[in-house]
Design a protein around this motif. Structure first.
Motif, PDB file in Angstrom:
ATOM      1  N   TYR A  80       0.838  -1.204   0.000  1.00 18.86           N
ATOM      2  CA  TYR A  80       0.000   0.000   0.000  1.00 18.86           C
ATOM      3  C   TYR A  80       0.874   1.256   0.000  1.00 18.86           C
ATOM      4  O   TYR A  80       2.036   1.228   0.383  1.00 18.86           O
ATOM      5  N   PHE A  81       0.305   2.356  -0.451  1.00 21.66           N
ATOM      6  CA  PHE A  81       0.815   3.680  -0.080  1.00 21.66           C
ATOM      7  C   PHE A  81      -0.392   4.549   0.265  1.00 21.66           C
ATOM      8  O   PHE A  81      -1.538   4.144   0.065  1.00 21.66           O
ATOM      9  N   TYR A  82      -0.167   5.732   0.826  1.00 23.02           N
ATOM     10  CA  TYR A  82      -1.257   6.443   1.512  1.00 23.02           C
ATOM     11  C   TYR A  82      -1.271   7.925   1.160  1.00 23.02           C
ATOM     12  O   TYR A  82      -0.255   8.537   0.842  1.00 23.02           O
ATOM     13  N   THR A  83      -2.473   8.503   1.267  1.00 19.07           N
ATOM     14  CA  THR A  83      -2.623   9.961   1.326  1.00 19.07           C
ATOM     15  C   THR A  83      -3.431  10.274   2.580  1.00 19.07           C
ATOM     16  O   THR A  83      -4.321   9.529   2.970  1.00 19.07           O
ATOM     17  N   ILE A  84      -3.071  11.372   3.221  1.00 21.52           N
ATOM     18  CA  ILE A  84      -3.803  11.813   4.417  1.00 21.52           C
ATOM     19  C   ILE A  84      -4.243  13.253   4.194  1.00 21.52           C
ATOM     20  O   ILE A  84      -3.416  14.147   4.001  1.00 21.52           O
ATOM     21  N   ARG A 106      -6.408   7.578   3.206  1.00 17.61           N
ATOM     22  CA  ARG A 106      -6.778   6.736   2.081  1.00 17.61           C
ATOM     23  C   ARG A 106      -5.628   5.786   1.765  1.00 17.61           C
ATOM     24  O   ARG A 106      -4.482   6.207   1.639  1.00 17.61           O
ATOM     25  N   SER A 107      -5.959   4.500   1.655  1.00 21.25           N
ATOM     26  CA  SER A 107      -4.945   3.484   1.342  1.00 21.25           C
ATOM     27  C   SER A 107      -5.109   3.058  -0.110  1.00 21.25           C
ATOM     28  O   SER A 107      -6.209   2.712  -0.536  1.00 21.25           O
ATOM     29  N   LEU A 108      -4.025   3.079  -0.846  1.00 23.97           N
ATOM     30  CA  LEU A 108      -4.048   2.682  -2.250  1.00 23.97           C
ATOM     31  C   LEU A 108      -3.275   1.381  -2.402  1.00 23.97           C
ATOM     32  O   LEU A 108      -2.119   1.274  -1.999  1.00 23.97           O
ATOM     33  N   VAL A 109      -3.910   0.373  -2.968  1.00 26.43           N
ATOM     34  CA  VAL A 109      -3.271  -0.929  -3.172  1.00 26.43           C
ATOM     35  C   VAL A 109      -2.318  -0.837  -4.360  1.00 26.43           C
ATOM     36  O   VAL A 109      -2.714  -0.434  -5.458  1.00 26.43           O
ATOM     37  N   VAL A 110      -1.065  -1.184  -4.140  1.00 24.13           N
ATOM     38  CA  VAL A 110      -0.062  -1.132  -5.194  1.00 24.13           C
ATOM     39  C   VAL A 110      -0.381  -2.179  -6.265  1.00 24.13           C
ATOM     40  O   VAL A 110      -0.535  -3.363  -5.967  1.00 24.13           O
ATOM     41  N   THR A 111      -0.488  -1.719  -7.504  1.00 21.54           N
ATOM     42  CA  THR A 111      -0.752  -2.632  -8.617  1.00 21.54           C
ATOM     43  C   THR A 111       0.464  -2.787  -9.526  1.00 21.54           C
ATOM     44  O   THR A 111       0.652  -3.839 -10.129  1.00 21.54           O
ATOM     45  N   ARG A 112       1.282  -1.763  -9.604  1.00 17.30           N
ATOM     46  CA  ARG A 112       2.515  -1.833 -10.397  1.00 17.30           C
ATOM     47  C   ARG A 112       3.541  -0.893  -9.785  1.00 17.30           C
ATOM     48  O   ARG A 112       3.189   0.106  -9.153  1.00 17.30           O
TER      49      ARG A 112
END
Length: 323
Positions: free
Chosen positions: A298-302, A313-319
């Protein structure tokens, strides 16, 4: 009944069983008098196989299994036929052997029945073969497909997919092969880019020992995002997915640049830099973007909406891509 021959033989059958009477009620390949067959026809070394045959009499009589040694025949197992004349020996061997069954002359109901021997049959046990192939390269945490192949094929034989971790083989998936001797595993590839060792292990089968395949190398490679804002200067780039769509973030020199799901392009002020990540702030200092390591899941924005609360917000790493 069972009997092992005396003395040491250089090519010895190491076990045998005769089954007669009600125990062979199931159909056997040796339906015709004197006909002999093996099942399986191509046994593996040390795999138990059935020797089916019959004598042309319809009463229970003694019968032996013999092995050719030089120019003579040596009895290795003995027992009795079923009333139909049929019988079965279960044996296994690790070498080429010539076998026959023999029933001596016998008197039954006032009649002398002569001795009868079946035609010799040669058993040629084969070496088992086990191999593995894997899809390579694959992206981090993507599905890795591994295909096991065993020969001779034995439907239902257990196989295990193993990975080398910290110097030890660890089973990561298990299953059974189909009638063609093949089986497919689908498992998640490691998260880190690199080369990994795999092998397949076929379990023991009907007396035959387990067998491991040769080691196969599978490679995990970084997958380039579909959009990179600075292909000439990017140190790394990563794509993430949430309920709003796909984000792409790239480290362009010392500046963090992002592409939002709606197509907007933003530049972020880097406040902390890592080898494969960074922490940055939006121009108005209201949103923080955290990419600790592009190889993580994951990476995140706050978003800071006030002094006492925010939305993460958690974003699932796809590439991801690393120069």
């Amino acid at each position: 009944m069972r009997k092992l021959w005396a003395g040491a033989l250089p090519l010895m059958l190491v076990a045998g069983t005769l089954v007669a009477g009600p125990q062979i009620s199931s159909p056997t390949p040796a339906a015709a008098a004197g006909a002999t067959s093996l099942s399986p026809a191509n046994p593996m070394k040390s795999e138990r196989f059935n020797y089916y045959s019959s004598v042309p009499t319809s009463f229970v009589r003694p019968v032996v299994l013999q092995k050719k040694v030089g120019n003579s025949w040596r009895t290795i197992f003995s027992g009795r036929t079923a009333a139909s004349g049929r019988f079965r020996f279960t044996v296994h061997t690790g070498s080429v052997d010539t076998l026959r069954s023999y029933a001596g002359a016998i008197s039954y109901q006032g009649r002398i029945h002569p001795a009868v021997a079946t035609a010799p049959i040669t058993v040629r046990p084969v070496d088992q073969k086990v191999s593995l192939s894997v899809t390579s390269p694959v992206g981090p945490r993507r599905t890795l497909t591994a295909t096991a192949a065993t020969s001779p094929a034995r439907a239902g034989r257990a196989v295990s997919l193993q990975a080398l971790r910290s110097g030890a083989w660890v089973t990561i998936a298990s299953g059974k092969v189909a009638a063609n001797g093949r089986g497919t595993f689908r498992t998640a590839a490691p998260a880190a880019v690199g080369s990994y060792s795999y092998r397949i292990v076929a379990g023991r089968w009907n007396g035959a020992p387990s067998r491991a395949s040769a080691v196969v190398r599978g490679r995990v490679a970084a997958l380039a995002p579909s959009w990179t804002p600075c292909p000439a200067t990017a140190v790394w780039a990563v794509q993430g997915l949430d309920d709003r769509g796909v984000w792409t973030v790239a480290m362009c020199g010392n500046t963090l640049t992002s592409m939002l799901p709606d197509g907007r392009k933003n530049t972020w002020r880097v406040v902390k830099k890592y080898r494969y990540g960074a922490r940055a702030l939006s121009p108005d200092n209201r949103v923080r973007l955290w990419v600790d390591d592009v190889r993580d899941e994951y990476f995140y924005t706050i978003n800071n909406f006030g002094p006492s609360w925010s939305v993460r917000r958690s974003l699932v790493v796809t590439r991801y891509w690393i120069r």
